[in-house]
Design a protein around this motif. Structure first.
Motif, mmCIF file in Angstrom:
data_model
loop_
_atom_site.group_PDB
_atom_site.id
_atom_site.type_symbol
_atom_site.label_atom_id
_atom_site.label_comp_id
_atom_site.label_asym_id
_atom_site.label_seq_id
_atom_site.Cartn_x
_atom_site.Cartn_y
_atom_site.Cartn_z
ATOM 1 N N LYS A 1 33.233 -29.425 37.945
ATOM 2 C CA LYS A 1 31.862 -29.660 37.479
ATOM 3 C C LYS A 1 30.920 -28.575 37.995
ATOM 4 O O LYS A 1 30.976 -28.177 39.158
ATOM 5 C CB LYS A 1 31.392 -31.024 37.987
ATOM 6 N N ALA A 2 30.059 -28.105 37.109
ATOM 7 C CA ALA A 2 29.026 -27.134 37.470
ATOM 8 C C ALA A 2 27.686 -27.652 36.965
ATOM 9 O O ALA A 2 27.624 -28.502 36.082
ATOM 10 C CB ALA A 2 29.338 -25.772 36.858
ATOM 11 N N ASP A 3 26.621 -27.138 37.535
ATOM 12 C CA ASP A 3 25.275 -27.466 37.081
ATOM 13 C C ASP A 3 24.412 -26.219 37.237
ATOM 14 O O ASP A 3 24.928 -25.128 37.527
ATOM 15 C CB ASP A 3 24.705 -28.677 37.823
ATOM 16 N N ALA A 4 23.114 -26.365 37.071
ATOM 17 C CA ALA A 4 22.202 -25.213 37.154
ATOM 18 C C ALA A 4 22.282 -24.525 38.516
ATOM 19 O O ALA A 4 22.092 -23.307 38.614
ATOM 20 C CB ALA A 4 20.768 -25.660 36.868
ATOM 21 N N GLU B 1 30.414 -18.365 36.893
ATOM 22 C CA GLU B 1 30.246 -17.238 35.969
ATOM 23 C C GLU B 1 30.469 -15.899 36.657
ATOM 24 O O GLU B 1 31.043 -14.985 36.064
ATOM 25 C CB GLU B 1 28.865 -17.299 35.322
ATOM 26 N N ALA B 2 30.043 -15.767 37.903
ATOM 27 C CA ALA B 2 30.227 -14.512 38.641
ATOM 28 C C ALA B 2 31.708 -14.191 38.813
ATOM 29 O O ALA B 2 32.076 -13.015 38.920
ATOM 30 C CB ALA B 2 29.544 -14.599 40.007
ATOM 31 N N ARG B 3 32.539 -15.211 38.835
ATOM 32 C CA ARG B 3 33.985 -15.018 38.963
ATOM 33 C C ARG B 3 34.659 -14.864 37.605
ATOM 34 O O ARG B 3 35.875 -14.708 37.527
ATOM 35 C CB ARG B 3 34.604 -16.208 39.693
ATOM 36 N N GLY B 4 33.892 -14.964 36.517
ATOM 37 C CA GLY B 4 34.462 -14.841 35.177
ATOM 38 C C GLY B 4 35.271 -16.056 34.764
ATOM 39 O O GLY B 4 36.153 -15.954 33.908
ATOM 40 N N LEU B 5 34.967 -17.207 35.351
ATOM 41 C CA LEU B 5 35.697 -18.436 35.051
ATOM 42 C C LEU B 5 35.150 -19.075 33.778
ATOM 43 O O LEU B 5 33.934 -19.172 33.593
ATOM 44 C CB LEU B 5 35.612 -19.398 36.231
ATOM 45 N N ALA B 6 36.039 -19.498 32.910
ATOM 46 C CA ALA B 6 35.657 -20.020 31.599
ATOM 47 C C ALA B 6 35.330 -21.504 31.656
ATOM 48 O O ALA B 6 35.958 -22.259 32.398
ATOM 49 C CB ALA B 6 36.792 -19.786 30.607
ATOM 50 N N PRO B 7 34.371 -21.929 30.819
ATOM 51 C CA PRO B 7 34.066 -23.366 30.756
ATOM 52 C C PRO B 7 35.125 -24.108 29.939
ATOM 53 O O PRO B 7 35.850 -23.512 29.142
ATOM 54 C CB PRO B 7 32.714 -23.400 30.045
ATOM 55 N N PHE B 8 35.188 -25.406 30.142
ATOM 56 C CA PHE B 8 36.046 -26.264 29.340
ATOM 57 C C PHE B 8 35.408 -26.410 27.963
ATOM 58 O O PHE B 8 34.219 -26.748 27.857
ATOM 59 C CB PHE B 8 36.199 -27.636 29.999
ATOM 60 N N THR B 9 36.166 -26.129 26.929
ATOM 61 C CA THR B 9 35.661 -26.270 25.564
ATOM 62 C C THR B 9 36.639 -27.075 24.723
ATOM 63 O O THR B 9 37.833 -27.147 25.035
ATOM 64 C CB THR B 9 35.452 -24.901 24.891
ATOM 65 N N ALA C 1 38.877 -23.710 37.556
ATOM 66 C CA ALA C 1 38.916 -23.432 38.991
ATOM 67 C C ALA C 1 39.544 -22.064 39.228
ATOM 68 O O ALA C 1 40.456 -21.664 38.507
ATOM 69 C CB ALA C 1 39.726 -24.509 39.706
ATOM 70 N N PRO C 2 39.073 -21.349 40.246
ATOM 71 C CA PRO C 2 39.696 -20.058 40.555
ATOM 72 C C PRO C 2 41.125 -20.270 41.061
ATOM 73 O O PRO C 2 41.420 -21.292 41.693
ATOM 74 C CB PRO C 2 38.795 -19.469 41.633
ATOM 75 N N PRO C 3 42.021 -19.325 40.780
ATOM 76 C CA PRO C 3 43.429 -19.509 41.129
ATOM 77 C C PRO C 3 43.701 -19.731 42.616
ATOM 78 O O PRO C 3 44.649 -20.431 42.984
ATOM 79 C CB PRO C 3 44.097 -18.225 40.658
ATOM 80 N N GLU C 4 42.863 -19.199 43.480
ATOM 81 C CA GLU C 4 43.140 -19.321 44.921
ATOM 82 C C GLU C 4 43.039 -20.751 45.441
ATOM 83 O O GLU C 4 43.526 -21.047 46.529
ATOM 84 C CB GLU C 4 42.254 -18.387 45.749
#
Length: 127
Positions: free
Chosen positions: A50-53, A60-68, A83-86
């Motif tokens: 989950k993300a918010d404002a 976004e800074a990590r280039g992670l895509a939203p769920f669509t 989630a980032p792979p790490e």
């Protein structure tokens, strides 16, 4: 746990530090809650948080895509980002990203009230 049980079990084991952790089947995947607030989605072998404002820019800074998903011919994006792979290799990374997601869920909307809570009749509240 029926859908992709192995991945769901793996993820929830890595999130064991979350108080009130709950996994529930939904729409071909799973929702992950802290108590009654959903903070993650598991679907198609991917974890979305989950993300918010406040936290969106970190994803976004990590280039992670939203769920669509596609509904009625249109692509809909939810406020959950991959989630980032790490997080799957580093327990501290999992903790940090999950804490961001839980905080976003907490800021989102209030937890639903328990359905079995006793109701007070109006006549009992008057003096």
């Amino acid at each position: 746990m029926r859908r992709n049980d192995t991945f769901a079990q793996f993820v929830t084991e890595h999130m064991a530090f979350v108080d009130g952790l709950r996994l529930r089947a939904m729409f071909g995947g799973h929702g992950i809650d802290q108590d009654t607030r959903m903070f993650a989605i598991l679907t198609d072998g991917r974890l979305y948080l989950k993300a918010d404002a406040v936290t969106r820019s970190a994803f976004e800074a990590r280039g992670l895509a939203p769920f669509t998903y596609v509904a009625r011919g249109k692509t809909v994006a939810l406020p959950y980002f991959e989630a980032p792979p790490e997080v799957f290799e580093d327990p501290e990374a999992m903790r940090n990203w999950v804490e961001l997601a839980c905080a976003a869920a907490l800021r989102g909307r209030p937890a639903p009230s328990p359905t079995n809570a006793p109701r007070v009749k109006k006549s009992q509240t008057r003096r």
